[in-house]
Design an enzyme around this catalytic site. Sequence first.
Site, short mmCIF file in Angstrom:
data_model
loop_
_atom_site.label_atom_id
_atom_site.label_comp_id
_atom_site.label_asym_id
_atom_site.label_seq_id
_atom_site.Cartn_x
_atom_site.Cartn_y
_atom_site.Cartn_z
N ARG A 231 20.07 135.78 60.84
CA ARG A 231 18.89 136.63 60.85
C ARG A 231 17.67 135.75 60.62
NH1 ARG A 231 21.44 139.67 63.15
NH2 ARG A 231 21.94 141.85 62.73
N GLU A 260 10.93 138.49 65.11
CA GLU A 260 11.42 138.63 66.48
C GLU A 260 11.26 140.03 67.05
OE1 GLU A 260 15.59 137.61 65.79
OE2 GLU A 260 16.09 139.67 66.31
N HIS A 292 18.02 136.07 70.38
CA HIS A 292 19.03 136.89 69.69
C HIS A 292 20.14 137.29 70.68
CE1 HIS A 292 19.57 139.53 65.91
NE2 HIS A 292 20.74 139.29 66.45
#
Length: 351
Positions: A231, A260, A292
């Site tokens: 993360r 993000e 991601h």
Amino acid sequence: MKTIAFFDAKPYDRESFDRFNNGRYEIRYFESRLKAAALPLAKGCDAACAFVNAEIDRTVVEGLVANGVKVLAMRCAGYNNVDFKAAYENGLTVVRVPAYSPYAVAEHAVALLMALTRHIHKAAARTRDFNFSLVGLTGFDLHGKTAGVIGTGKIGRIFCDICKGFGMKVIAYDAFPNPASGLDYVPLEQLLAEADVISLHCPLLPDTHHLINAETLAKVKPGVTLINTSRGGLVDSEALLAALREGMVGAAGLDVYEEESEWFYEDRSDVTLQNKTLSLLVSLPNVIVTSHQAFLTKEALANIAQTTLSNLDDYFAGRPLENEICYRCMGTGGALKANCPRRINGRCHRG
Ligand code: NAI
């Protein structure tokens, strides 16, 4: 027929969910992320389905419940973006997909590591221009180097195994070490000091926020390669940028970024300069940023759809919820607390 408000729907989501749904739910696909402004889309739906960058704060939880939603099915493993206390207090059950393909994420972490170590991204850009020079592309052997793995759950342990396959020495740090793993656990400070490669595989929790910061970066082995597929909030991006500039960090492979949600999963090429830190990070030759996407394999997409639909089947059939998240147990590394009602009745609360 029960209805699911499916947020942040991408073509690959529709394909896998339609394939495994077999008509048992009416799935309303919405491109919008789940956030306050998107709440009207959930009106009259029994369930909502959201992904990693949804913003599920108290307002959204209360709005979902007011719209008739009884269960929130997160189609991801991480749950740092959900206000679980609000969900519990409002009777909104939350389920997730604890593992869709730990191999996908661990292998992506290794892909970032290999690309950085051998400058594959630079070499590919050069040969596209018919530039076949090797100057500046000298890498280093992973064999014999030390990998420091932070978080040794499903993904972290697979990453450890791959590193061992390369002939690397593996040391690990975990707030809840698993003695059965056979791993060489060391204190965090020792890991920082000894690792040539640091890979993050722990969840984002209040106590892991900015785990990698100016203070911890000052303790790393100079030139370390940092990989983060976990993360973004685990890393203080400003501090990382400074450490990259100073050479304390030799290279960084980032599949996640702390801000993000504004950027990832969309084409934002029209507004590149609005996030200065991200713009600087992507421009560095020793940094690779992916959006991601570590989870994005065919196998993982199939598992996400199957587990999410089966979580909803269990919820609506009144069965125990194996994948429910209990807010009172958060911070225990995924283990249930001794007094969690799920130990007795199979559910954290009846929802
Ligand atoms: P897991 O729950 O199996 O393992 C997490 C490990 O972190 C556990 O061993 C736990 O004890 C440890 N941990 C908890 N608190 C810690 C702390 N304060 N310091 C050090 N270690 C701590 O989780 P899994 O499946 O291995 O996933 C790891 C993370 O990967 C997830 O939390 C998620 O954020 C991320 N992820 C990223 C994906 C991507 O596409 N980039 C996809 C799936 C997961």
